[in-house]
Design a protein around this motif. Sequence first.
Motif, mmCIF file in Angstrom:
data_model
loop_
_atom_site.group_PDB
_atom_site.id
_atom_site.type_symbol
_atom_site.label_atom_id
_atom_site.label_comp_id
_atom_site.label_asym_id
_atom_site.label_seq_id
_atom_site.Cartn_x
_atom_site.Cartn_y
_atom_site.Cartn_z
ATOM 1 N N ASP A 119 9.285 6.042 -14.333
ATOM 2 C CA ASP A 119 9.171 4.931 -14.985
ATOM 3 C C ASP A 119 8.427 3.841 -13.913
ATOM 4 O O ASP A 119 9.221 3.635 -13.177
ATOM 5 C CB ASP A 119 10.370 4.306 -14.904
ATOM 6 N N PHE A 120 7.201 3.677 -13.869
ATOM 7 C CA PHE A 120 6.759 2.981 -13.166
ATOM 8 C C PHE A 120 6.272 1.329 -13.199
ATOM 9 O O PHE A 120 7.053 0.805 -11.663
ATOM 10 C CB PHE A 120 4.856 3.218 -12.982
ATOM 11 N N ALA A 121 6.826 1.061 -14.017
ATOM 12 C CA ALA A 121 7.222 -0.447 -14.250
ATOM 13 C C ALA A 121 9.062 -0.643 -13.422
ATOM 14 O O ALA A 121 8.869 -1.694 -12.941
ATOM 15 C CB ALA A 121 7.169 -0.514 -16.240
ATOM 16 N N ALA A 122 9.475 -0.228 -13.450
ATOM 17 C CA ALA A 122 10.675 -0.251 -13.142
ATOM 18 C C ALA A 122 11.317 -0.111 -11.561
ATOM 19 O O ALA A 122 11.461 -0.583 -10.683
ATOM 20 C CB ALA A 122 12.110 1.305 -13.392
ATOM 21 N N THR A 136 16.633 -1.302 -3.393
ATOM 22 C CA THR A 136 15.175 -1.104 -4.228
ATOM 23 C C THR A 136 14.175 -0.737 -3.917
ATOM 24 O O THR A 136 13.352 -0.748 -5.428
ATOM 25 C CB THR A 136 15.230 -2.355 -4.875
ATOM 26 N N ILE A 137 13.768 -0.203 -3.037
ATOM 27 C CA ILE A 137 12.672 0.695 -2.572
ATOM 28 C C ILE A 137 13.451 1.996 -2.142
ATOM 29 O O ILE A 137 13.535 2.237 -1.689
ATOM 30 C CB ILE A 137 11.795 -0.456 -1.485
ATOM 31 N N ALA A 138 11.802 2.647 -2.587
ATOM 32 C CA ALA A 138 11.456 4.566 -2.243
ATOM 33 C C ALA A 138 11.989 4.798 -1.356
ATOM 34 O O ALA A 138 12.351 5.397 0.050
ATOM 35 C CB ALA A 138 10.593 4.533 -2.958
ATOM 36 N N TRP A 139 11.539 3.672 -0.311
ATOM 37 C CA TRP A 139 10.833 4.373 1.945
ATOM 38 C C TRP A 139 11.458 2.910 2.134
ATOM 39 O O TRP A 139 11.314 1.508 2.937
ATOM 40 C CB TRP A 139 9.693 3.547 1.592
ATOM 41 N N TYR A 187 -8.027 -0.379 6.866
ATOM 42 C CA TYR A 187 -8.196 -1.888 6.490
ATOM 43 C C TYR A 187 -6.265 -1.640 5.557
ATOM 44 O O TYR A 187 -6.039 -3.191 5.353
ATOM 45 C CB TYR A 187 -9.049 -1.973 5.237
ATOM 46 N N CYS A 188 -5.868 -0.456 5.305
ATOM 47 C CA CYS A 188 -5.321 -0.923 4.774
ATOM 48 C C CYS A 188 -3.375 -0.675 5.193
ATOM 49 O O CYS A 188 -2.417 -1.540 4.671
ATOM 50 C CB CYS A 188 -4.478 0.960 3.745
ATOM 51 N N PHE A 189 -3.787 -0.731 6.326
ATOM 52 C CA PHE A 189 -2.251 -1.347 7.210
ATOM 53 C C PHE A 189 -2.586 -2.283 8.150
ATOM 54 O O PHE A 189 -1.240 -2.822 8.555
ATOM 55 C CB PHE A 189 -1.946 -0.096 8.238
ATOM 56 N N GLU A 190 -3.209 -2.569 8.957
ATOM 57 C CA GLU A 190 -3.726 -3.735 9.508
ATOM 58 C C GLU A 190 -4.858 -4.108 9.309
ATOM 59 O O GLU A 190 -6.136 -4.432 9.779
ATOM 60 C CB GLU A 190 -4.331 -3.249 11.125
ATOM 61 N N PRO A 191 -5.242 -5.079 7.699
ATOM 62 C CA PRO A 191 -6.164 -4.922 7.277
ATOM 63 C C PRO A 191 -6.511 -6.864 8.183
ATOM 64 O O PRO A 191 -7.893 -6.825 8.484
ATOM 65 C CB PRO A 191 -5.974 -6.342 6.311
ATOM 66 N N PHE A 226 0.745 -1.111 -0.464
ATOM 67 C CA PHE A 226 0.006 0.006 -0.217
ATOM 68 C C PHE A 226 0.885 1.171 0.327
ATOM 69 O O PHE A 226 1.025 2.103 -0.816
ATOM 70 C CB PHE A 226 -0.783 0.044 1.181
ATOM 71 N N VAL A 227 1.680 1.455 1.342
ATOM 72 C CA VAL A 227 3.104 2.138 0.702
ATOM 73 C C VAL A 227 3.344 2.875 0.423
ATOM 74 O O VAL A 227 3.934 3.952 -0.944
ATOM 75 C CB VAL A 227 3.590 2.508 2.515
ATOM 76 N N LEU A 228 4.283 1.614 -0.797
ATOM 77 C CA LEU A 228 5.065 1.832 -1.393
ATOM 78 C C LEU A 228 4.470 1.996 -3.210
ATOM 79 O O LEU A 228 5.123 2.791 -3.666
ATOM 80 C CB LEU A 228 6.072 0.389 -1.734
ATOM 81 N N THR A 229 3.029 1.373 -2.955
ATOM 82 C CA THR A 229 2.359 1.973 -4.303
ATOM 83 C C THR A 229 2.036 3.131 -4.132
ATOM 84 O O THR A 229 2.023 3.634 -5.263
ATOM 85 C CB THR A 229 1.484 0.801 -4.666
ATOM 86 N N ALA A 230 1.996 3.494 -3.305
ATOM 87 C CA ALA A 230 0.822 4.648 -2.948
ATOM 88 C C ALA A 230 2.471 5.516 -3.444
ATOM 89 O O ALA A 230 1.772 6.850 -4.311
ATOM 90 C CB ALA A 230 1.182 5.317 -1.646
ATOM 91 N N ILE A 231 3.650 6.051 -3.948
ATOM 92 C CA ILE A 231 4.893 6.485 -3.563
ATOM 93 C C ILE A 231 5.090 6.358 -4.968
ATOM 94 O O ILE A 231 4.922 7.309 -5.525
ATOM 95 C CB ILE A 231 5.756 6.242 -2.347
#
Length: 349
Positions: free
Chosen positions: A99-102, A114-117, A336-340, A84-89
């Motif tokens: 480049d969303f795919a990369a 390899t991740i932004a966060w 729900y996005c953080f503690e489903p 959730f967090v990384l896709t939002a970023i």
Amino acid sequence: MAEMLAKPLAKPHYPHIALARGLSIVLVAFGHSALADMHAAADALGVVRMPFFFLLAGLFFSSQPNILHYSRQKSIALLTPYFFVLTAIGIKQWLSGGDFAAYMAGVLYGNGQTIAWTPLWFLPHLFLLYTSAALLLRPDGFSALKRAQQFSLILLWLILSGMVLGYLQPQFSQSASLLLRSGLPWGADFLPLSLGYFTLGYLLKQQFTQARFNPLLLLVLTVLFAVLVFAFSAAVDFNLRLYTPPLWLPFIIITGCFMLLQWSLLLSKLPLLSDAFMLCGRYSLYILIFHVFLQQVLQRLAGQGGVLVQLAILLGSIVLSIAAGWFIRRVVLLRYCFEPGVVRVKAAR
């Protein structure tokens, strides 16, 4: 540990263990702060903070009759906030021309480099760790061995795993693949080490839960740990695959874990500090996710400063992370996005 990262607890059965969980996440935040660069103690605490985290995760682990169901539960609890967090970023960067795919390739690879966060590397690795522990600690497997055999095997496992990681680390750093330079996906290359310390916690449950504060023992362990760390130039950073010297680190880290246990017992006798650390433990997921970002924001606002300024930034990042978690837990969609897992349990009731 999923309880530690996601589920608020009522009155803890073992207050010093609940406090130790909060202490461990505070040490993680401290290790990422500018304050850590100002004191040699940060280098020593950096050796033990993540192994201590893994050891605490194993304390109350129990054998799982349905490993697939257990793994699915852990994937929901740990991977949902990660993606959730990384896709939002990623969407934000894509809207700015990235480049969303990369970007998503790095997210799927799931390592700190390899991740932004960066701190979120811990969540997919923790999923791997729990699933591996469920496979290892079955009633008819490792758990069936005698205690002496279990401890001997784990110590040998930790020494050999550290040596293997020491061999692999330069191989990764010289790889032609940009992804492979950061290690195997989801930290699988240091999984044997985290699994070893997790299993050590599983074996030491009685020693940790029934421990009593001893001021002389606290002093001896603190001095011994400091001497061993600096005598052997010990260093641990799982994100950077730094783990040296592998032969002596299990003994140094075990000393450090019992040292932190004694500190937790001492702090549990101080009501205000005890409550503060237990609160950090209940909101550890949010401290993990937000502390680095908040430290950066507060650093820009406060500018460069001395020890007191950096201490205020560290404490501010923790307090604001808890505030963010408090808010998220009161907004059903965000929770729900953080503690489903927690949301589903409440819905079932």
